[in-house]
Design an enzyme around this catalytic site. Structure first.
Site, short mmCIF file in Angstrom:
data_model
loop_
_atom_site.label_atom_id
_atom_site.label_comp_id
_atom_site.label_asym_id
_atom_site.label_seq_id
_atom_site.Cartn_x
_atom_site.Cartn_y
_atom_site.Cartn_z
N TYR A 46 0.82 -1.21 0.00
CA TYR A 46 0.00 0.00 0.00
C TYR A 46 0.85 1.26 0.00
CZ TYR A 46 -3.98 -3.03 1.12
OH TYR A 46 -4.95 -4.00 1.10
N LYS A 62 3.82 -15.23 1.45
CA LYS A 62 3.85 -16.11 0.28
C LYS A 62 5.31 -16.28 -0.13
CE LYS A 62 0.75 -16.78 -2.52
NZ LYS A 62 0.10 -18.08 -2.88
N ASP A 101 -2.36 -18.02 1.51
CA ASP A 101 -3.57 -18.59 0.89
C ASP A 101 -4.04 -19.81 1.68
OD1 ASP A 101 -1.18 -19.75 0.06
OD2 ASP A 101 -1.90 -20.25 -1.95
N ASP A 122 -4.95 -7.23 5.80
CA ASP A 122 -6.20 -6.54 5.49
C ASP A 122 -7.29 -7.58 5.19
OD1 ASP A 122 -8.00 -4.61 4.80
OD2 ASP A 122 -6.95 -3.89 3.03
N ASP A 125 -10.29 -9.29 8.03
CA ASP A 125 -11.73 -9.16 7.75
C ASP A 125 -12.39 -10.54 7.72
OD1 ASP A 125 -11.65 -6.46 7.63
OD2 ASP A 125 -12.45 -6.29 5.59
#
Ligand code: NAD
Length: 368
Positions: free
Chosen positions: A142, A192, A225, A249, A253
């Site tokens: 970001y 990852k 993942d 992020d 959630d």
């Protein structure tokens, strides 16, 4: 010694309503537990824009820097949607996070037994769930450069850059290990590393911080993942999860929704320790200003009250009092007290925002 200080920034929409209930709880701890705070209040978001023409005045920023903890309600609303990006209410919140350098975002996912039916997962998968996601908040994709939309070979290309320095990973890893020591002593780091060099570095640094400084904490690594799959398959395998800004992020959630309503979710964002040893800290509910129900006394104040419980635990070293508050909330929910967002299909009569606050105070009284 002076009392610890709290700066309250209620903000917009339901922010002032839910914060009103937190103020009652803060007074209760002063009156009944001798925990007295120096509380001051100021404007943020649209409320600050209306008065100062900016979503966070410089004096408010200075007060936030000096406070032992900042409690924020929520910012934003349709009235401010037309404003220039530079003065939108959300910019006030971003300024706080950036200038306080709040690099460690704590998002608990805790399932109160009385609300286990609210989850989209089976009750036995979520009942008793208590995990903590630590998301790196000030770096990663970001913020990395280069970023932008460019022309290349006659077409547009959108670019963002995932970038982490060793010290950025070290400090958030430390924050996760410290938390784990106060909990069930387990950290799972997610990245990852199979396809991203930044992931390889992340994994190496987390492992090194563990080996050198926290060898007694159990550490595992997982590809993000797979982490997403495991979170919905069997979330109770985790205690603390530490991950980068982007994966955090999404994963936070996902984990939060395991437990039901947005009106129940607190958060904390922590920075480096100040001179008095307390971390720079901002506590806020995950939800926004909920313009659709603002001013109607319908908002659930529990997310904001649980954010204050996090402040008791992480800023003021009052873990037992934080537990007392969480148990009072648990009791109220077990007694069937519900705001409108927590009503199941069987219906019933919801309590108002202040009705929920009063019920929690009654449960606190009963805990003495
Ligand atoms: P929202 O979280 O405000 O509301 C989403 C839905 O959840 C709404 O139906 C709302 O009524 C409900 N809800 C939220 N909190 C609740 C509570 N405590 N009790 C009962 N119901 C609750 O998200 P949104 O509608 O996407 O955004 C509204 C405004 O809030 C926008 O201006 C947005 O930019 C802003 N926002 C601010 C923050 C923040 O301050 N941290 C976060 C998200 C959104």
């Amino acid at each position: 010694m002076s009392n610890p200080s709290i700066l309250i920034l209620p903000g917009d929409g339901i922010g002032p309503e839910v914060m009103g209930e937190v103020k009652k709880i803060i007074s209760w701890f002063g009156d009944k537990r001798g925990l007295t705070f120096d509380v001051s209040e100021d404007l943020v978001g649209g409320a600050a824009y209306d008065v100062h023409g900016v979503p966070l005045a410089d004096e408010t920023m200075a007060k936030a820097q000096a406070a032992d903890a900042v409690l924020l309600g929520a910012v934003g609303g349709p009235k401010y949607d037309v404003l220039d990006f530079s003065v939108k209410p959300e910019r006030g919140l971003l300024r706080l996070r950036k200038e306080m350098d709040l690099f460690s975002n704590l998002r608990p996912a805790q399932c109160f037994d009385a609300l286990a039916d609210f989850s989209s997962l089976k009750k036995d998968v979520v009942a008793g769930l208590d995990i903590m996601i630590v998301r790196e908040l000030t770096s990663g994709v970001y913020f990395g450069e280069p970023r932008g939309i460019f022309e290349e070979n006659g077409e547009r290309v959108g670019i963002n850059t995932q970038r982490y320095t060793e010290s950025e990973v070290e400090r958030v890893a430390r924050s996760a290990f410290e938390l784990a020591k106060r909990r069930r002593n387990k950290v799972c780091s997610m990245e990852k590393a199979n396809v991203m060099e930044s992931g390889i570095l992340w994994r190496e640094v987390v492992q090194r911080v563990h080996d050198e400084e926290y060898p007694d904490v159990e550490l595992s690594h997982m590809y993000a993942d797979n982490g997403a799959m495991q979170l919905v398959r069997w979330p109770k395998q985790f205690d603390v999860i530490v991950t980068d800004n982007l994966f955090g992020d999404i994963l936070s959630d996902c984990a939060a929704m395991l437990t039901g309503s947005l009106g129940m979710l607190p958060s904390a964002s922590l920075g480096a320790p100040m001179e008095n040893g307390r971390p720079k800290a901002l506590y806020e509910p995950v939800h926004g200003s909920a313009p659709d129900i603002a001013g109607q006394g319908k908002a659930n104040p529990i997310a904001c009250i649980l954010s204050f419980a996090m402040a008791l635990r992480y800023s003021f070293d009052q873990g037992d009092e934080a537990t007392r508050l969480e148990q009072a909330i648990e009791k109220v929910l077990a007694d069937g007290v519900r705001t409108a967002d927590l009503m199941g299909p069987e219906g019933g009569t919801p309590v108002s925002t202040s009705g929920m606050g009063d019920a929690i105070i009654a449960a606190l009284d009963a805990s003495l």
